[in-house]
Design a protein around this motif. Structure first.
Motif, PDB file in Angstrom:
ATOM      1  N   LYS A  17       0.825  -1.206   0.000  1.00  0.00           N
ATOM      2  CA  LYS A  17       0.000   0.000   0.000  1.00  0.00           C
ATOM      3  C   LYS A  17       0.862   1.261   0.000  1.00  0.00           C
ATOM      4  N   ARG A  18       1.868   1.264   0.851  1.00  0.00           N
ATOM      5  CA  ARG A  18       2.731   2.442   0.975  1.00  0.00           C
ATOM      6  C   ARG A  18       3.478   2.728  -0.322  1.00  0.00           C
ATOM      7  N   ILE A  19       4.063   1.673  -0.912  1.00  0.00           N
ATOM      8  CA  ILE A  19       4.882   1.862  -2.109  1.00  0.00           C
ATOM      9  C   ILE A  19       4.013   2.182  -3.322  1.00  0.00           C
ATOM     10  N   MET A  20       2.863   1.530  -3.436  1.00  0.00           N
ATOM     11  CA  MET A  20       1.954   1.853  -4.543  1.00  0.00           C
ATOM     12  C   MET A  20       1.500   3.301  -4.451  1.00  0.00           C
ATOM     13  N   HIS A  21       1.159   3.757  -3.252  1.00  0.00           N
ATOM     14  CA  HIS A  21       0.697   5.137  -3.071  1.00  0.00           C
ATOM     15  C   HIS A  21       1.802   6.140  -3.403  1.00  0.00           C
ATOM     16  N   SER A  23       6.308   0.831 -10.096  1.00  0.00           N
ATOM     17  CA  SER A  23       7.269   0.459  -9.044  1.00  0.00           C
ATOM     18  C   SER A  23       7.067  -0.965  -8.541  1.00  0.00           C
ATOM     19  N   ILE A  24       5.944  -1.602  -8.931  1.00  0.00           N
ATOM     20  CA  ILE A  24       5.607  -2.942  -8.435  1.00  0.00           C
ATOM     21  C   ILE A  24       5.923  -3.954  -9.532  1.00  0.00           C
ATOM     22  N   TYR A  25       6.848  -4.858  -9.271  1.00  0.00           N
ATOM     23  CA  TYR A  25       7.331  -5.778 -10.306  1.00  0.00           C
ATOM     24  C   TYR A  25       7.101  -7.222  -9.884  1.00  0.00           C
ATOM     25  N   VAL A  26       6.452  -7.984 -10.747  1.00  0.00           N
ATOM     26  CA  VAL A  26       6.316  -9.430 -10.550  1.00  0.00           C
ATOM     27  C   VAL A  26       7.430 -10.092 -11.348  1.00  0.00           C
ATOM     28  N   GLN A  27       8.420 -10.587 -10.656  1.00  0.00           N
ATOM     29  CA  GLN A  27       9.631 -11.089 -11.286  1.00  0.00           C
ATOM     30  C   GLN A  27       9.378 -12.322 -12.144  1.00  0.00           C
ATOM     31  N   TYR A  28      10.090 -12.424 -13.257  1.00  0.00           N
ATOM     32  CA  TYR A  28      10.089 -13.625 -14.095  1.00  0.00           C
ATOM     33  C   TYR A  28      10.453 -14.825 -13.225  1.00  0.00           C
ATOM     34  N   ALA A  29       9.625 -15.878 -13.286  1.00  0.00           N
ATOM     35  CA  ALA A  29       9.872 -17.061 -12.463  1.00  0.00           C
ATOM     36  C   ALA A  29       9.205 -18.260 -13.119  1.00  0.00           C
ATOM     37  N   THR A  30       9.907 -19.385 -13.145  1.00  0.00           N
ATOM     38  CA  THR A  30       9.379 -20.574 -13.822  1.00  0.00           C
ATOM     39  C   THR A  30       9.391 -21.813 -12.929  1.00  0.00           C
ATOM     40  N   GLY A  31       9.527 -21.618 -11.620  1.00  0.00           N
ATOM     41  CA  GLY A  31       9.475 -22.769 -10.731  1.00  0.00           C
ATOM     42  C   GLY A  31       8.098 -23.401 -10.668  1.00  0.00           C
ATOM     43  N   ASN A  32       7.071 -22.619 -10.977  1.00  0.00           N
ATOM     44  CA  ASN A  32       5.709 -23.140 -11.057  1.00  0.00           C
ATOM     45  C   ASN A  32       5.064 -22.538 -12.297  1.00  0.00           C
ATOM     46  N   GLU A  33       4.857 -23.372 -13.313  1.00  0.00           N
ATOM     47  CA  GLU A  33       4.285 -22.902 -14.572  1.00  0.00           C
ATOM     48  C   GLU A  33       2.888 -23.449 -14.814  1.00  0.00           C
ATOM     49  N   GLY A  34       2.217 -23.858 -13.749  1.00  0.00           N
ATOM     50  CA  GLY A  34       0.858 -24.346 -13.886  1.00  0.00           C
ATOM     51  C   GLY A  34      -0.124 -23.228 -14.195  1.00  0.00           C
ATOM     52  N   ARG A  35      -1.310 -23.605 -14.650  1.00  0.00           N
ATOM     53  CA  ARG A  35      -2.351 -22.619 -14.925  1.00  0.00           C
ATOM     54  C   ARG A  35      -2.826 -21.916 -13.661  1.00  0.00           C
ATOM     55  N   LYS A  57      10.515  -0.686  -6.988  1.00  0.00           N
ATOM     56  CA  LYS A  57      10.660  -0.538  -5.541  1.00  0.00           C
ATOM     57  C   LYS A  57      10.182  -1.768  -4.760  1.00  0.00           C
ATOM     58  N   PHE A  58       9.302  -2.547  -5.380  1.00  0.00           N
ATOM     59  CA  PHE A  58       8.703  -3.705  -4.693  1.00  0.00           C
ATOM     60  C   PHE A  58       8.767  -4.876  -5.665  1.00  0.00           C
ATOM     61  N   ILE A  59       9.303  -6.029  -5.217  1.00  0.00           N
ATOM     62  CA  ILE A  59       9.432  -7.202  -6.082  1.00  0.00           C
ATOM     63  C   ILE A  59       8.716  -8.395  -5.460  1.00  0.00           C
TER      64      ILE A  59
END
Length: 781
Positions: free
Chosen positions: A136-140, A146-158, A451-453
């Protein structure tokens, strides 16, 4: 009795501690001494959701809510159209992976400085409150960029954590997204500049109709590259097809299936392709009718209007362009290390032994200028007329045209900003104001740095990203990245750089739907085999709880349980696939196969009826010369026709005087990227060692099994050596995926290849150049 059971299950007695001690409330696993192996067992069909090169049927044998063993598909006839989806040793190791005593058991919060690896247990409510408050703080303060969902392939299910988190963040204002993959960035970016699509391959059952198959950096025996790819190559070999492997390493594919191995120096593949084109042109072996009818840009008579003379592909190859260098076999021999006679013979074979298939693996495009070899392969396919015909192959990415529809969880991101998945360090350091010439798409400039991962089921923050030491130093700086959340099974190298760590359920403890990787005409249901243990939770479970803290629970879940979302996916899939089974039937069988009567041939319609079926390019033709690349006005690094560009830290770099060994990181049969690196069984199968050629070892006084120091200006590691003639002189290879494990001096002790690799994105795709590194190797006394 206990020792007999251990023997039956194939486990060394010393490894029993990795499975646990006591059955009961503490959640550990055990073998009872009261004859558990004699109890009735359940056999549950499931699959994997890791980013393995295959996607197979796993049969989990369960007794008293514990996994006794794992087998694979063996109950259908093995036919050309429906070969068994049999798992390799990685599938067999999932049991030990799940029962590893180091598995994360409860949420943890960082203690001390980020990166020290010190954490304390906290409750799930505390963890989710802490995440929500910071989000909430960083989004505001900074907004969705600033909000990043990192590339990740440990779980590639639907139904993976990444899917649910993107759904939630999309409802909360959006997030910074990414494009491309660490594996395929260059081929997915470059192939469409020739063909307009990445779907350029025939289906694999068509390989038996070839006369010649050239594997350029393609090793499906180890990487799998689609379940049963090696099986289809074996069928081709049995049918009399000649197979040639071009690779710095004499791979298991080359040993088992190839008639010839041609070693080549890393980063120089396009010099070989240029010289092959030179032979074809000077000996008039090209299919000129095909080039005239279907292509633009091969010669000066078929160029787009307004392009100055001397910019065609033919002019480049013959040295009639600005560089004035004919791309002769002699020229290429000095660069590639391949004898000129071999180059001439290979060019003639490919031009004359039709139909032929030049199949490009993903290793050669993970180089400094990986886009060039991709397009170079597509040009040779056009020059030989091997496009749109049975037994041919258009090259490039090579995915088959077949793409059966499987539904996904709906999610929408109102924020259109995207960066290359590989460029996140730039977006941390100089993200605010970062524009299109630095990998950004969807917006003119980013409004904020990262700023947020959220790092959910991935190890690309440190381990799988180039220059691990620099990446770790960057992430340790709390003035740059304010907050990092990781969800995983283990305290990986990337997890150690987190502020909050959440324990995830294992893939054998949850239900999901998974599709094949690259190749395959089927979809698999992942059945839950055993109950979740400790405080591990499914992603949908905890992200639903997180959504409550934003007042979005009803909108996020739509009132559906996880089972109901699975039913939703099956119903939506069935709407576009008549005959698709009910959810209950799908779960029971575990697999649904699409059956096709004929092989799929990429661009068959375009070749047979070009007027009615233009290529999906701006010109409607195969664009050997790309006007879109020309307009980028970076002709040295992003040429309009594919060219060999001498790589930084390649064999022609002056730095080779200081660091004389080209170091690459091949895929090992014992890991799925970094998954399984902490698995004791897999370490017994294939210990982590650096591959060094006999001549290079002899000149350094190194013997097989010695500990060696491998280093360059970016880092140092110490690990055992494997001396072998299966790698060409001047080249070494460290199996990629070893966990970054620096000691108190910063020396990596596990053999993480990315301690040595350089962070420098490729010029067009902003992709991963991890096979472009120079090193020196010394014996450790």
């Amino acid at each position: 009795m206990m020792k007999e059971k251990v023997k039956m299950l194939g486990i060394k007695e010393k490894n029993l501690k990795l499975i646990g001690k006591l059955a009961g409330e503490d959640g550990f696993y055990s073998f009872n001494s009261e004859g558990d192996l004699d109890k009735e067992e359940k056999i549950i069909p499931t699959s994997s959701s890791h980013n393995c090169g295959g996607r197979c049927i796993i049969k989990v044998h369960v007794k008293k809510n514990r996994i006794a063993r794992i087998s694979t598909e063996d109950d259908i006839p093995d036919t050309e159209k429906t070969p068994q989806l049999r798992g390799c040793l990685r599938c067999r190791a999932y049991r030990n992976h799940m029962y590893n005593c180091d598995r994360l058991k409860y949420p943890m919060k960082r203690r001390g400085k980020r990166g020290e690896g010190r954490f304390e247990p906290i409750s799930w409510d505390e963890a989710l409150d802490y995440i929500a408050d910071n989000l909430k703080r960083i989004m505001h303060e900074y907004g969705p960029d600033s909000i990043y969902v990192q590339y990740a392939t440990g779980n590639e299910g639907r139904l993976s954590e990444n899917v649910w988190m993107k759904r939630l963040l999309g409802m909360y204002g959006g997030y910074l997204s990414y494009y491309g993959t660490y594996s395929t960035a260059c081929t997915q970016a470059a192939t469409p500049y020739t063909f307009g699509t990445i779907y350029t391959g025939n289906s694999r059952e068509d390989w038996v109709n070839s006369k010649l198959i050239i594997l350029l950096g393609f090793n499906p025996a180890d990487t799998i590259h689609g379940t049963n790819t090696a099986y289809y190559l074996k069928m081709a070999k049995n049918a009399g097809v000649r197979i040639i492997s071009i690779d710095p390493i004499y791979s298991n594919t080359a040993i088992a299936l190839a008639d010839e191995w041609i070693p080549i120096r890393p980063t120089t593949d396009n010099a070989l392709l240029d010289a092959m084109a030179y032979v074809m042109i000077t000996e008039n072996l090209q299919d000129q009718h095909f080039l005239d009818k279907y292509c633009i840009g091969f010669d000066e008579n078929h160029m787009p209007p307004g392009i100055p003379y001397g910019n065609s592909y033919k002019s480049y190859v013959l040295g009639e362009c600005s560089d004035r260098i004919p791309k002769t076999p002699v020229w290429a021999e000095a660069i590639t290390g391949i004898p000129k006679e071999t180059i001439v013979r290979l060019a003639k074979e490919y031009a004359l032994d039709k139909p032929g298939a030049l199949i490009q693996g993903f290793g050669p495009q993970r180089h400094a200028y990986g886009e060039q070899v991709v397009r170079g392969g597509t040009v040779l396919a056009a020059m030989t007329g091997n496009i749109g015909i049975s037994g041919g192959w258009a090259s490039g990415t090579g995915y088959p045209v077949r793409e059966a529809y499987v539904a996904s969880i709906p999610h929408y991101n109102p924020n259109k900003s995207k960066i290359s998945m590989f460029s996140w360090p730039d977006a941390i350091v100089r993200g605010k104001g970062m524009g299109a010439n630095l990998s950004v798409k969807g917006t003119e400039k980013l409004s904020s740095s990262i700023k947020f991962i959220f790092n959910l089921g991935g190890n690309c923050l440190v381990n799988q990203h180039t220059d691990s030491n620099a990446a770790a130093a960057l992430l340790k700086n709390k003035d740059l990245v304010k907050f990092i959340v990781t969800s995983d099974h283990f305290l990986t190298a990337s997890a150690r750089l987190s502020d909050i760590i959440l324990p995830s359920d294992d893939m054998l403890e949850r239900e999901d739907i998974v599709t094949p990787w690259g190749f395959g005409d089927y979809v698999l249901f992942m059945n839950k085999a055993v109950d979740t243990v400790f405080q591990c939770r499914n992603g949908y479970d905890w992200i639903s709880d997180l959504s409550k803290r934003f007042g979005l629970l009803d909108k996020f879940t739509e009132g559906k349980s996880l089972d109901e979302w699975i039913e939703y996916l099956v119903e939506k899939t069935a709407e576009k696939n008549p005959g698709f089974p009910s959810c209950e039937e799908f779960k029971k069988k575990g697999v649904y196969r699409w059956i096709y009567e004929k092989p799929s041939i990429a661009f068959k319609k375009q070749i047979e009826e070009p007027a009615a079926n233009p290529f999906p390019t701006p010109s409607g033709k195969i664009e050997i010369f790309s006007p879109r690349l020309w307009e980028m006005d970076n002709h040295r690094e992003i040429p309009a026709v594919p060219k060999y560009i001498s790589a930084w830290e390649g064999p022609e770099d002056f730095l080779i005087g200081k660091y004389p060994i080209q170091c690459i990181g091949h895929h090992s049969k014992r890991r799925v990227h970094s998954t399984f690196d902490n698995d004791s069984w897999m370490e017994e199968v294939d210990p982590q060692k650096i591959f060094v050629n006999c001549e290079d070892a002899k000149s350094r006084g190194i013997e097989d099994g010695d500990m060696v120091k491998v280093y360059n200006d970016r880092g140092v590691m110490i690990l055992p050596v494997k001396i072998t003639s299966r790698i060409m002189p001047g080249v070494a290879s460290i199996p990629q995926g070893g966990w970054w494990t620096p000691d108190e001096k910063g020396i990596d002790r596990r053999g993480c290849i990315n301690v040595l690799t350089k962070y420098k994105p490729t010029p067009l795709a902003f992709g991963n150049p991890s096979h472009t590194s120079l090193v020196e190797i010394e014996k450790v006394d």
